[in-house]
Design an enzyme around this catalytic site. Structure first.
Site, PDB file in Angstrom:
ATOM      1  N   LYS A  43     -19.499  -0.734  -7.523  1.00 54.27           N
ATOM      2  CA  LYS A  43     -20.801  -1.211  -8.008  1.00 54.27           C
ATOM      3  C   LYS A  43     -20.948  -2.686  -7.641  1.00 54.27           C
ATOM      4  CE  LYS A  43     -23.696  -1.357 -12.205  1.00 54.27           C
ATOM      5  NZ  LYS A  43     -23.797  -0.982 -13.637  1.00 54.27           N
ATOM      6  N   SER A  80     -27.827   1.730 -15.283  1.00 58.50           N
ATOM      7  CA  SER A  80     -27.952   0.845 -14.139  1.00 58.50           C
ATOM      8  C   SER A  80     -27.049   1.231 -12.970  1.00 58.50           C
ATOM      9  CB  SER A  80     -27.631  -0.587 -14.546  1.00 58.50           C
ATOM     10  OG  SER A  80     -26.272  -0.709 -14.922  1.00 58.50           O
ATOM     11  N   SER A 104     -24.970   2.748 -19.019  1.00 57.62           N
ATOM     12  CA  SER A 104     -25.174   2.580 -17.573  1.00 57.62           C
ATOM     13  C   SER A 104     -24.215   3.358 -16.678  1.00 57.62           C
ATOM     14  CB  SER A 104     -25.102   1.100 -17.193  1.00 57.62           C
ATOM     15  OG  SER A 104     -26.322   0.476 -17.507  1.00 57.62           O
TER      16      SER A 104
END
Lengths: 479, 485
Positions: free
Chosen positions: B79, B154, B178
């Protein structure tokens, strides 16, 4: 109207840790800009603070030495504001629960002792420095100082004059150096004061509106800034005006304070507990360990010098004005336990004078306490006179003859004549040669006695033991 | 489709160890697939073939020397919230669109040490603020099951990458859901461990007391292998926990006889859509068949999670994001007047609207006069929410419910309505407020054949048990093996 000045001080002491309070970067002063700022000090994305235990230990030391409460837990909080030299956009400080709470410090002004209460002392990080010169209309940022550990020590508004404020600051300055938590270097900003000043009509209980004067980095500026500020406030009030609460700066060149920011444009710092740092827990064991490693405190030592060593209060105060001086005295008197006054006189006199002359501090003194003690031993056992001792002191200072006191005395031929027979003989010769003075003395002219002593000393090149000379001469004249 | 792309981590590891394939070949295969499909999905912000292949070559040497670990040579998508040395690390924001990290996050370091390959940096909501991946400066990510749908957020890029088989596995971070919400919406597995197990050092902070990194993968078994790498004490993170090392695969094979599954009545009330409810009921029936029993529990403060979360997370974020000021790194406005103007323009231009909204909320709740009413009160309620779970765990071993109230919504459907968007996290944010470990696994499909996730919340440090519970389900079902392509 009679006015009373009310002062509270906030003192930022830079703690003497090797590394910063939340990072491993060095705290050494004077490095090239931004060479001592690691990724944490630069507040790169993702970095986190880790508390330096050494900074906490120093805060605890301070707390213990002023009789304060050590809070456990205490909480680190973020003080949020934007400034280019504040990399994270917040300063990590302590707000609602500081590590040190309460305590007090004794000061003395004009022989009157007074106790000043402390509100608190909390740990926080220093900001960097903005440099506004040499950048052609731009500003430079040096983050070497960012993250340097500070202990902010806040007093109650117990001070009533600039003299008291200076006495308090000096006592504090001496204490933090004494317990080894701060180097006290004011030029380098290791010890900086903010003064909260207000005035009120004498007898009124309610405090007046205060102004805070920022960043006073010398005792002289502290005194002058408070005097100026108090005068300014009194003038306003006497003219029927009102004081506006604000932060002011002292301009040493003009000797005046001027507005930095008013209460209206003060920041809302939005303090909240820093979620990156756990509550700081301090175990009783840790406190106990630090307490046992704490040196004897200056106040305790000062009292002991009076009660146990029979020094005057003045001597005791001078000798405990710094840990180094006190330790020097202590080491000297350890060799000569019955001669505390002699040790005190020499340290406060010849030693200090010579240090001042050469502009050095006592740790750099070329004469170590054991050498001084050896010298003073030879005075007290009558081997040399006080006057001869000064010559030996000079030699010691310059490192002659391996700083061997007895060797210096021998080489310079300074040994006193303490043999009664030898002195007797010389006195007889002098008396025979000076019948007039003998007669004068016997006729009541006391001065003649000193003149005869002078003659005798001259005849022995100053080596006769003066006490013996006095005693024998007196006996002979009164026969 | 090449079976490599559907292979489990263990299968890949076996192939690498058996010299059936090299890490360089494996990495190249995935890079090719990313090159081919990423334009469609936008799952990656940065792909750097040179750097990935250099790591693959190093892994091949490690494999040849016989010093390989379970994940050596396996490409992992990271990420873009994790700082990785030499990699552009944007956090999905224009603010960091030029930031090449000079250091590695704790998590990246651990993957590097084990010899796995950084396959690229995945797309995400800007500064992890969002539930749809629509707030990214680098554009919306598409759900591989339905390109009209959001992937969730997210960690939307990570979920998409795993679901579309662009990466064998990925990392995510979870502040309010997330990891779990995009895992659910993309039909993959993801776990947020107990707060403090995975180092936050180098993981760009959104809300420090809630943020926790974790793995996203096809199966619970893969998650266990990834956790074995990701979990570990890091002295650079003061909230990192110092605990004995665990093998998260150790309990995978345990039978579930006698397992007491708590079903909070508040999760099975209004709000959950019918299609989700049906998939969850089917999954629970499967668990009953596996020998578990279900008991009703209550978490009475559940309705407070979202309001408490949306006070605390923005409060911390408003302060955490103050460092993005244009002074030292990152974006700075091109023209400005004085210092204040530089700050204003930089932050006005560098942050997107959702980030600004949260900075404003956070600044407000911390302001003088509002702090007690919002921040302090929320902290008190946070403790009540935690107490709910403590009480519930007296009656059950593990808690289950839906990960999200609905299947993936359409791109643009909620982006104009922040409150609706925030409600996507209604079931997930409590685990962040309490620090409890929680995961999502795929349990079927709802309307429009969009995936449904089962939410499994464990007690503190019970990750091995949760993975066991998930793995046993995945032994008798194949939802986790289904791929949209």
């Amino acid at each position: 109207m009679q006015w009373e000045i009310v002062i509270g001080l906030e003192v930022h002491t830079q703690l003497s840790t090797q590394s910063k309070i939340f990072s491993g970067a060095s705290t050494a002063y004077g490095a090239a800009p931004n060479t001592q700022a690691c990724v944490i000090d630069l507040a790169l994305p993702g970095v986190l603070p880790v508390l330096n235990k050494g900074a906490v230990e120093r805060a605890i030391k301070f707390g213990l030495s002023v009789g304060a409460k050590i809070n456990s837990p205490s909480i680190f909080a973020r003080k949020n504001y934007f400034y280019p030299d504040l990399p994270k956009g917040y300063q990590i400080s302590q707000y609602e629960l500081p590590v040190v709470q309460g305590g007090s410090i004794k000061i003395e002004v004009d022989g009157i002792e007074k106790t000043i209460r402390l509100t608190r002392a909390h740990l926080e990080e220093d900001a960097g420095k903005s440099l506004h010169e040499d950048f052609h209309g731009m500003s430079g940022i040096d983050l070497n100082r960012a993250g340097t550990p500070l202990l902010e020590i806040v007093s109650e508004p117990d001070l009533r004059s600039s003299a008291e404020a200076v006495a308090y600051a000096k006592t504090l300055h001496s204490l933090v150096r004494w317990i080894g938590i701060c180097d006290g270097n004011m030029q380098e900003g290791s010890f900086r004061c903010d003064a909260n000043v207000s005035v009120r009509p004498r007898g009124q209980e309610k405090f007046g509106t205060r102004c805070e004067i920022k960043n006073l980095n010398s005792f002289r500026f502290l005194e002058k800034a408070i005097d100026y500020e108090a005068r300014r406030q009194i003038d306003i009030l006497e003219d029927g005006g009102a004081i506006r609460q604000e932060t002011r700066l002292y301009d040493a060149n003009k000797d005046e304070t001027r507005t930095m920011r008013t209460k209206e444009d003060a920041n809302d710092y939005r303090y909240f507990p820093d979620p990156d740092l756990l509550p700081l827990e301090i175990s009783p064991d840790w406190i106990g360990h630090i307490a046992s490693s704490l040196p004897e405190l200056p106040q305790v030592r000062e009292d002991r010098y009076v009660s146990e060593l029979s020094l005057t209060a003045y001597d005791a105060a001078v000798l405990t004005s710094s840990r180094e001086i006190a330790d020097y005295f202590e080491a000297t008197v350890r060799v000569l336990p019955t001669q505390a006054k002699l040790c005190a006189n020499w340290i406060m006199g010849d030693v200090m004078a010579q240090l001042n002359k050469e502009g050095i501090e006592i740790p750099a003194c070329p004469i170590q306490p054991d050498s001084l003690a050896a010298l003073l031993t030879r005075i007290s056992d009558g081997t040399i006179s006080g006057k001869a001792a000064k010559a030996v002191f000079e030699s010691l200072w310059h490192g002659e003859l391996n700083k061997d006191v007895d060797a210096i005395i021998a080489a310079k031929g300074l040994k006193q004549i303490s043999d009664d027979g030898a002195i007797d003989k010389i006195i007889d010769q002098v008396l025979q040669a000076n019948p007039q003075q003998v007669a004068d003395y016997r006729n009541g002219k006391e001065k003649a006695f000193n003149s005869l002593v002078g003659q005798i000393m001259k005849a022995t090149q100053g080596k006769a033991n003066p006490a013996q000379v006095h005693a024998i001469l007196k006996k002979k004249l009164e026969q | 489709m090449n079976t490599l792309f559907n292979a489990s981590l263990e299968q890949l590891s076996t192939q690498l160890a058996g010299k059936k394939i090299s890490s360089t070949e494996l990495t190249t295969e995935f890079l090719k697939r990313i090159q081919q499909l990423n334009p469609e999905y936008n799952a990656f912000i940065t792909v750097n073939e040179e750097m990935s292949l250099a790591q693959a070559q190093a892994a091949d040497k490690l494999l040849a020397s016989g010093k390989a670990n379970a994940l050596t040579g396996i490409p992992i998508a990271q990420k873009d919230i994790f700082c990785a040395k030499g990699w552009l690390t944007t956090c999905g924001s224009k603010m960091l669109s030029n930031f090449v990290s000079p250091y590695d996050a704790g998590v990246i370091e651990r993957f590097n040490q084990t010899g796995s390959v950084n396959l690229g940096k995945t797309n995400m909501d800007e500064f992890a603020m969002g539930s749809s991946n629509e707030t990214s400066y680098y554009g919306v990510v598409r759900n591989p099951w339905d390109r009209l749908a959001v992937p969730g957020g997210s960690s939307g890029g990570a979920a998409c990458a795993v679901a579309a088989r662009l990466a064998p596995a990925a990392t995510g971070t979870d502040t309010g859901g997330s990891i779990r919400q995009p895992a659910a919406l993309c039909g993959i597995s993801g776990i947020k461990p107990t707060y403090g197990l995975v180092s936050r050092y180098g993981m760009i902070a959104f809300a420090s007391s809630l943020d926790q990194g974790g793995p996203m993968a096809k199966s619970a078994e893969d998650l266990a292998l990834l956790l074995n790498v990701m979990v570990g004490f890091d002295p650079r993170d003061s909230t990192s926990l110092q605990r004995d090392i665990e093998d998260y695969t150790r309990d995978l094979q345990k039978p579930l006889n006698g397992l007491r599954i708590g079903l909070p009545k508040e999760y099975f009330a209004e709000g959950m859509s019918k299609d989700v409810e049906m998939a969850i009921e089917n999954a629970l029936n499967e668990y009953r068949k596996l020998g578990a029993q279900t008991v009703e529990v209550t978490l009475p403060n559940t309705p407070l999670s979202i309001p408490v979360y949306y006070v605390l997370a923005p409060a911390e974020a408003s302060s955490n994001l103050s460092r993005f000021d244009g002074v030292r790194y990152g974006y700075r406005a091109e023209s400005y007047g004085d210092l204040g103007d530089m700050y204003r323009k930089t932050r006005a231009q560098g942050f997107g609207p959702e980030v600004k909204r949260r900075i404003l909320i956070g600044t407000y709740v911390l302001s003088h006069g509002y702090y007690d009413a919002y921040y302090i009160k929320a902290q008190k309620l946070r403790r009540l929410i935690a107490q709910d779970f403590t009480d519930a765990y007296k009656q059950c071993d593990i808690i289950m419910g839906p990960t999200t109230p609905t299947v993936a919504f359409n791109v643009g459907e909620k982006s104009g309505d922040p409150i609706q968007m925030y409600l996507s996290d209604i079931y997930t944010s409590a685990a962040n407020l309490t620090g409890l470990p929680a995961m999502s696994i795929p349990v079927g499909f709802g309307d429009q054949h969009r995936p449904v996730g089962l939410h499994i919340i464990g007690n503190y440090f019970r990750e091995a048990q949760m993975l066991n519970v998930a793995h046993q389900y995945q032994q008798t079902t194949d939802w986790h093996q289904q791929s949209p392509l």
